[in-house]
Every structure is written in C-alpha cells, then in structure tokens.
Scaffold this motif. Structure first.
Motif, PDB file in Angstrom:
ATOM      1  N   GLY A  53      -6.773 -66.623  46.616  1.00 18.61           N
ATOM      2  CA  GLY A  53      -5.750 -67.296  47.627  1.00 18.61           C
ATOM      3  C   GLY A  53      -5.025 -66.576  48.404  1.00 18.61           C
ATOM      4  N   CYS A  54      -4.252 -67.187  49.283  1.00 20.19           N
ATOM      5  CA  CYS A  54      -3.576 -66.649  50.395  1.00 20.19           C
ATOM      6  C   CYS A  54      -2.429 -67.444  50.813  1.00 20.19           C
ATOM      7  CB  CYS A  54      -4.219 -66.171  51.484  1.00 20.19           C
ATOM      8  SG  CYS A  54      -3.438 -65.366  52.643  1.00 20.19           S
ATOM      9  N   ASP A  55      -1.018 -66.576  50.754  1.00 17.71           N
ATOM     10  CA  ASP A  55       0.052 -67.524  51.320  1.00 17.71           C
ATOM     11  C   ASP A  55       0.527 -67.337  52.739  1.00 17.71           C
ATOM     12  OD1 ASP A  55       2.134 -67.199  48.281  1.00 17.71           O
ATOM     13  OD2 ASP A  55       0.261 -68.108  48.787  1.00 17.71           O
ATOM     14  N   ARG A  56      -0.455 -66.559  53.660  1.00 21.23           N
ATOM     15  CA  ARG A  56      -0.322 -66.193  54.824  1.00 21.23           C
ATOM     16  C   ARG A  56      -0.656 -67.585  55.872  1.00 21.23           C
ATOM     17  NH1 ARG A  56       2.462 -61.097  55.221  1.00 21.23           N
ATOM     18  NH2 ARG A  56       1.576 -59.972  53.655  1.00 21.23           N
ATOM     19  N   PRO A  57       0.111 -67.427  56.903  1.00 22.70           N
ATOM     20  CA  PRO A  57       0.046 -68.799  57.850  1.00 22.70           C
ATOM     21  C   PRO A  57      -0.867 -68.687  59.120  1.00 22.70           C
ATOM     22  CG  PRO A  57       2.042 -67.396  58.529  1.00 22.70           C
ATOM     23  CD  PRO A  57       1.436 -66.664  57.504  1.00 22.70           C
ATOM     24  N   CYS A  58      -1.833 -67.769  59.182  1.00 26.57           N
ATOM     25  CA  CYS A  58      -2.521 -67.204  60.220  1.00 26.57           C
ATOM     26  C   CYS A  58      -3.332 -68.509  60.794  1.00 26.57           C
ATOM     27  CB  CYS A  58      -3.574 -66.055  60.093  1.00 26.57           C
ATOM     28  SG  CYS A  58      -2.935 -64.532  59.097  1.00 26.57           S
ATOM     29  N   SER A  59      -2.993 -68.740  62.049  1.00 22.70           N
ATOM     30  CA  SER A  59      -3.359 -69.991  62.788  1.00 22.70           C
ATOM     31  C   SER A  59      -4.796 -70.133  62.923  1.00 22.70           C
ATOM     32  CB  SER A  59      -2.999 -69.858  64.150  1.00 22.70           C
ATOM     33  OG  SER A  59      -3.834 -68.931  65.041  1.00 22.70           O
ATOM     34  N   PHE A  60      -5.514 -69.166  62.952  1.00 19.04           N
ATOM     35  CA  PHE A  60      -7.126 -69.269  62.949  1.00 19.04           C
ATOM     36  C   PHE A  60      -7.898 -69.334  61.765  1.00 19.04           C
ATOM     37  CE2 PHE A  60      -5.702 -65.011  62.758  1.00 19.04           C
ATOM     38  CZ  PHE A  60      -6.479 -64.391  61.997  1.00 19.04           C
ATOM     39  N   CYS A  61      -7.308 -68.999  60.679  1.00 19.84           N
ATOM     40  CA  CYS A  61      -7.901 -68.947  59.348  1.00 19.84           C
ATOM     41  C   CYS A  61      -7.917 -70.276  58.413  1.00 19.84           C
ATOM     42  CB  CYS A  61      -7.054 -67.905  58.677  1.00 19.84           C
ATOM     43  SG  CYS A  61      -7.985 -67.231  57.119  1.00 19.84           S
ATOM     44  N   ALA A  62      -9.168 -70.533  58.013  1.00 11.43           N
ATOM     45  CA  ALA A  62      -9.222 -71.614  56.970  1.00 11.43           C
ATOM     46  C   ALA A  62      -9.300 -71.265  55.493  1.00 11.43           C
ATOM     47  CB  ALA A  62     -10.616 -72.323  57.320  1.00 11.43           C
ATOM     48  N   ILE A  63      -9.238 -69.984  55.333  1.00 11.08           N
ATOM     49  CA  ILE A  63      -9.413 -69.514  53.827  1.00 11.08           C
ATOM     50  C   ILE A  63      -8.301 -70.081  52.955  1.00 11.08           C
ATOM     51  CG2 ILE A  63      -9.149 -67.387  52.455  1.00 11.08           C
ATOM     52  CD1 ILE A  63     -10.674 -65.991  54.619  1.00 11.08           C
ATOM     53  N   PRO A  64      -7.026 -70.195  53.393  1.00  6.61           N
ATOM     54  CA  PRO A  64      -6.004 -70.886  52.518  1.00  6.61           C
ATOM     55  C   PRO A  64      -6.596 -72.299  52.021  1.00  6.61           C
ATOM     56  CG  PRO A  64      -4.849 -69.562  54.038  1.00  6.61           C
ATOM     57  CD  PRO A  64      -6.329 -69.503  54.584  1.00  6.61           C
ATOM     58  N   LEU A  65      -6.982 -73.115  52.887  1.00  4.81           N
ATOM     59  CA  LEU A  65      -7.472 -74.260  52.793  1.00  4.81           C
ATOM     60  C   LEU A  65      -8.763 -74.211  51.725  1.00  4.81           C
ATOM     61  CD1 LEU A  65      -8.119 -75.488  56.418  1.00  4.81           C
ATOM     62  CD2 LEU A  65      -6.067 -76.060  55.068  1.00  4.81           C
TER      63      LEU A  65
ATOM     64  N   ALA B 212      -9.133 -58.747  47.900  1.00  7.25           N
ATOM     65  CA  ALA B 212      -8.468 -59.858  47.718  1.00  7.25           C
ATOM     66  C   ALA B 212      -8.321 -60.719  48.894  1.00  7.25           C
ATOM     67  CB  ALA B 212      -6.917 -59.566  47.172  1.00  7.25           C
ATOM     68  N   GLN B 213      -7.700 -61.783  49.172  1.00  3.32           N
ATOM     69  CA  GLN B 213      -7.520 -62.198  50.460  1.00  3.32           C
ATOM     70  C   GLN B 213      -6.435 -61.161  51.383  1.00  3.32           C
ATOM     71  OE1 GLN B 213      -9.835 -63.956  51.304  1.00  3.32           O
ATOM     72  NE2 GLN B 213     -10.205 -65.319  49.537  1.00  3.32           N
ATOM     73  N   ASP B 214      -5.566 -60.878  50.372  1.00  4.51           N
ATOM     74  CA  ASP B 214      -4.482 -60.031  51.105  1.00  4.51           C
ATOM     75  C   ASP B 214      -4.146 -58.977  49.959  1.00  4.51           C
ATOM     76  OD1 ASP B 214      -0.993 -60.795  52.304  1.00  4.51           O
ATOM     77  OD2 ASP B 214      -2.039 -58.990  52.079  1.00  4.51           O
TER      78      ASP B 214
ATOM     79  N   ALA C 289      -6.004 -55.029  53.373  1.00  3.11           N
ATOM     80  CA  ALA C 289      -4.632 -55.313  53.488  1.00  3.11           C
ATOM     81  C   ALA C 289      -4.178 -55.963  54.779  1.00  3.11           C
ATOM     82  CB  ALA C 289      -4.271 -53.562  53.731  1.00  3.11           C
ATOM     83  N   PHE C 290      -2.879 -56.233  54.807  1.00  2.00           N
ATOM     84  CA  PHE C 290      -2.262 -57.033  55.812  1.00  2.00           C
ATOM     85  C   PHE C 290      -1.107 -56.189  56.478  1.00  2.00           C
ATOM     86  CE2 PHE C 290       0.253 -60.497  57.566  1.00  2.00           C
ATOM     87  CZ  PHE C 290      -0.705 -61.191  58.276  1.00  2.00           C
ATOM     88  N   PRO C 291      -0.846 -56.263  57.586  1.00  4.94           N
ATOM     89  CA  PRO C 291       0.283 -55.472  58.292  1.00  4.94           C
ATOM     90  C   PRO C 291       1.574 -55.714  57.936  1.00  4.94           C
ATOM     91  CG  PRO C 291      -0.778 -56.889  60.202  1.00  4.94           C
ATOM     92  CD  PRO C 291      -1.718 -57.064  58.686  1.00  4.94           C
TER      93      PRO C 291
ATOM     94  N   ARG D 272       0.361 -66.368  64.449  1.00  2.86           N
ATOM     95  CA  ARG D 272       1.217 -66.390  63.425  1.00  2.86           C
ATOM     96  C   ARG D 272       0.956 -65.036  62.519  1.00  2.86           C
ATOM     97  NH1 ARG D 272       2.631 -72.325  61.566  1.00  2.86           N
ATOM     98  NH2 ARG D 272       1.123 -71.989  59.875  1.00  2.86           N
ATOM     99  N   ARG D 273       0.990 -64.120  63.143  1.00  2.00           N
ATOM    100  CA  ARG D 273       0.735 -62.705  62.229  1.00  2.00           C
ATOM    101  C   ARG D 273       1.904 -61.972  61.631  1.00  2.00           C
ATOM    102  NH1 ARG D 273      -3.922 -61.697  60.272  1.00  2.00           N
ATOM    103  NH2 ARG D 273      -4.019 -59.601  60.411  1.00  2.00           N
ATOM    104  N   GLY D 274       3.187 -62.545  62.369  1.00  2.00           N
ATOM    105  CA  GLY D 274       4.372 -61.854  62.049  1.00  2.00           C
ATOM    106  C   GLY D 274       4.551 -60.292  62.445  1.00  2.00           C
TER     107      GLY D 274
HETATM  108  S1  SF4 Z   1      -6.590 -63.985  57.853  1.00  4.94           S
HETATM  109 FE1  SF4 Z   1      -6.488 -63.323  55.793  1.00  4.94          FE
HETATM  110  S2  SF4 Z   1      -4.260 -62.987  55.368  1.00  4.94           S
HETATM  111 FE2  SF4 Z   1      -4.468 -64.516  57.174  1.00  4.94          FE
HETATM  112  S3  SF4 Z   1      -4.477 -66.550  56.168  1.00  4.94           S
HETATM  113 FE3  SF4 Z   1      -6.587 -65.924  56.265  1.00  4.94          FE
HETATM  114  S4  SF4 Z   1      -7.036 -64.691  54.372  1.00  4.94           S
HETATM  115 FE4  SF4 Z   1      -4.918 -64.997  54.653  1.00  4.94          FE
END
Ligand code: SF4
Length: 440
Positions: free
Chosen positions: A150-162, A194-196, A231-233, A270-272
């Motif tokens: 799973g993932c707690d990040r809010p990246c705008s383009f990403c459906a993975i957390p869904l 992992a996702q992150d 990894a995540f920046p 929303r990459r922060g």
């Molecule tokens: S791009 Fe990666 S870090 Fe960002 S929401 Fe998707 S899985 Fe998470």
C-alpha cells in the motif's frame, strides 16, 4: 451444458504487472503447495484446468493486457479446455463491478487483500504460520522481498493507493525470518520492493526504519547482494545512504522514481518536492556513495506540460546523467486527483516526448558504458541464452537494466554464481566481457 473436464485439478497461476504482483502470486502458490495442491506458474503447456489471473490495473496499456488475458482464458473455458477461471489483483480490485458485468464468465473476482477467500474457492485453507513461505518464480539466485504493502502518498496521477490501500510495513523480525529462509534455499540477491520503500516503518515504528532493516538483512549468511527499488524523494531518510556506503552487501544502486522536475508540474502532481530539492537530493546520493547507479522513472505529457517545461525536463536529464532511466506517457486515470485536470497533451506529442527522452538516455547510457570498458566487475550470472552467458553487475537490476554478455563459445561461467568479468566492449544498454584471467 459443457461438462467438467476429466483432468486432475492443476492450478495455473498467471501474473501480470509489477514485482509486487509477482510476490503476491508467489505467496498464493506457497499457500496452495502447503495445502498439497498441484500448482504451476504460467505453465508453458498451459494445460491447467483451473486458472488464476493476477491482474495489473496501473495504467492504460497494463489494463488492456490484463483484460486480454482474462478474455483468453474465458475463451478457453468456453471451448472446454479450462474448467474454472478466477481473477485477482489490481484490475479486479479497481473494476470488479464493471468486470462482473462485462466478462460474466469468470467464476469469481477477488481484490488485492482477498487471499483467504481466493484460497477457499481453490479448496485450500489460509495458513497463518507460513511466514515468508512462498514458491518463488524468479531464478534460484535472486528473489523479491516485499517489505510493505500500500501507499499513503497523494500523487495526483496514481491509482495505486486505490488498489493497494494504505501503507502497511512488515515487521523487521518477519522479514529477517523470510530472508533467512530464502538464503537457506540458495538465494544470494534480495530485491527489496514496496510502493514506497522509504516510508518503511513510519506506521509500525513511528520512524523511518529502512536503514535499520537493511542492517538486519545484511547480517544474514548467504545473502550477498541487497538491492533497493521504489524509493521516494520527499523525506528521503539520509541514514540509508550511510548504510549503502558502509555495508558491502547493499548494492550501490538505488531506484527512485522522480516523475518530473518542473516546479509547477511537481506541485500539480502533489509530489511534495521541487526542482531544487530533487537536484540537491541526487547530489547528496552521489556525494555519499560516489559510484552509485541511480535508476529513475519519469512521466511526460502530464496536463500542462508545455514545450518549454518539457525542454526544462530534457535539459535536466542531460545534466543529471542518470545511469538508468525509464519514461512513461501520462495516462489519465479515473478517480485519481489528476482526473479533474484536462488531459491536454495529444497522444502523438506524449509518444514523441517519450522517444525524445529515451534517445537522450541512450546516448548518456552509451557514454557511461564506454567508461566501464577495461574494468573488472563482480557479476551474478542469471542464465545461458544462445551463445551467451548473461549476467549483471551490482548496478543492474533484473529485467529493467543493462546486462553483461559473455561469449559461451569461448568461456564458461556458472549460472546462479558470481564471477569477476572484465568488460571488453559496450553498447547503449549491454556490456560484453570475459571472465577475469586469474594471475598464476
Ligand atoms: S506514485 Fe508511488 S508513491 Fe506516489 S501514490 Fe503511487 S505508489 Fe504511492
């Protein structure tokens, strides 16, 4: 009414998508084996009478491949070649109601957190005691180790957390047990996924614990290489760089998808982070671990990416000289934050930008590979392929990075073992070499 085939039950697991899906299929198969089920992975005879498709729902192309695979096996079922078809994984998690309507001839659809129910329809019980027990599908000398889901990040383009839900780290002690079992089976290279990866521990230890996990894994006898992916920046734990530098088992390799570099695009994504912060982070990697190989992934054609912004990205890629780089065209995904934006870059322009970046990267990779000619590298030998043994340096991950080709008509190296290889020539994405002559 089509009659049930007379075949003895044989479960064929088919995996699509990323290494995390490979891992999940391996866990599923480990459970089935523990229940004495006859299970195979992507059976070349394709004669399993029960098929489980572990799907990917990430972006357009991946979704299409998953749907075509489902249709392939549903068709086989209608022809009586398969008795049951089950679908699990991200596409099923994300689109179950639509899939049930569109492709009703699948016996049942399961989500990404539904293993016990999937096992039940396969007449198997979920065995909690099987920590780290799985049927690995990778070659005998390397394996993926999923350290969190799973993932707690809010990246705008990403459906993975869904599809994968919130970030959940696996405790260090469980991962050490799992890795120790893998080492006993002959695994030498662990690929951490992992996702992150860099978020590891924040949920269960209330602190970033990747460095601590790496130190614990590096103590395991038999494991010689530990590789970091995803990894995540933002909030990158700099203590990880120290461990990479000081611990010889941790490959001088880091995969960190950065996606873009323009401040406005990064803000919209929303990459922060920012152009400056990202550039400084890369500089910190190179300062702490001088010969580190950095792999990154970029997205081009994101809403609002003007020609000027794309030029900024190209100039930056030229300046950064990443050792490894992949690029995706932006895919407008419903229910993501970016879905509310106008997908205003034409597909043709997106694809042109993908090839522009890859042309640039091919040149950079060619130049960096020329610098390796004449040097000797410790390589793991992955396979024999025609007239070549094929291996990798610590700077290369399986399936995505460079390979080292050794002429098998002239030389012999053992598959699954390490060998010191002297590089004799290089192309954009491949190195050619021969075993180092041992001085008598
Ligand atoms: S791009 Fe990666 S870090 Fe960002 S929401 Fe998707 S899985 Fe998470």
């Amino acid at each position: 009414m089509r009659t049930k085939s007379k075949k003895e039950n044989k479960i064929n697991v088919v995996t699509l998508g990323c290494s995390k899906n490979v891992y999940d299929s391996e866990v599923l198969m480990g459970q089935l084996v523990a229940n004495n089920k006859n299970v195979v992975h992507e059976d070349e005879n394709d004669d399993g009478n029960i098929v489980v498709i572990n799907t990917c729902g990430f972006i357009g192309d991946a979704k299409e491949e998953s749907i075509n695979t489902i249709l392939h096996y549903v068709n086989k079922k209608e022809l009586g070649e398969v008795d049951r078809v089950y679908v699990t994984g991200c596409l099923s998690e994300r689109y179950k109601p639509d899939l049930q309507k569109e492709i009703p001839n699948v016996d049942e659809y399961f989500g990404t957190h539904d293993l016990p129910n999937l096992l039940k329809v396969l007449d198997a019980d979920y065995k909690h005691e099987l920590i780290g027990e799985r049927l690995t599908t990778t070659p005998i000398h390397y394996a993926y180790l999923k350290i969190a889901e799973g993932c707690d990040r809010p990246c705008s383009f990403c459906a993975i957390p869904l599809m994968r839900g919130k970030h959940v780290s696996t405790p260090i002690e469980n991962l050490v047990i799992e890795a120790t079992k893998l080492a006993k089976k002959g695994i030498k290279e662990l690929i951490l996924i992992a996702q992150d990866l860099t978020y590891y521990g924040l949920d269960i230890y209330k602190k970033r614990a990747l460095a601590e996990l790496l130190t614990a894994l590096a103590k395991i006898d038999g494991i010689e290489w530990i590789r970091l992916h995803y990894a995540f920046p933002t909030g990158f734990p700099l203590d990880v760089l120290e461990v990479i530098h000081n611990e010889p088992k941790i490959c001088n390799y880091l995969d960190i998808p950065l996606q873009h570099i323009n401040d406005d695009i990064l803000k919209s994504m929303r990459r922060g982070t920012s152009h400056e912060k990202t550039t400084n982070l890369i500089a910190a990697f190179r300062k702490s671990v001088p010969n580190i190989a950095i792999r990154t992934t970029l997205i081009v054609g994101y809403p609002g990416e003007t020609e000027a912004i794309f030029q900024e990205l190209k100039d930056w890629v030229e300046a950064m000289r990443f050792e490894r780089l992949g690029v995706f065209a932006y895919s407008h995904e419903e229910n993501t934050h970016a879905a509310s934006l106008k997908d205003n870059i034409p597909e043709k322009v997106k694809q042109k930008r993908v090839s522009d970046i890859m042309d640039l990267q091919s040149q950079i990779s060619f130049e960096l590979n020329q610098e390796k000619v004449g040097q000797v590298f410790k390589c793991i030998i992955d396979r024999k392929d025609g007239n070549y043994f094929v291996g990798r340096t610590e700077f290369d991950s399986p399936d995505v990075d460079n390979e080292v080709l050794i002429d098998a008509t002239e030389n012999y190296v053992q598959v699954g073992k390490f060998a010191n290889i002297k590089i004799t020539s290089a192309t954009e994405f491949d190195l050619y070499g021969e075993p180092e002559k041992v001085k008598s």
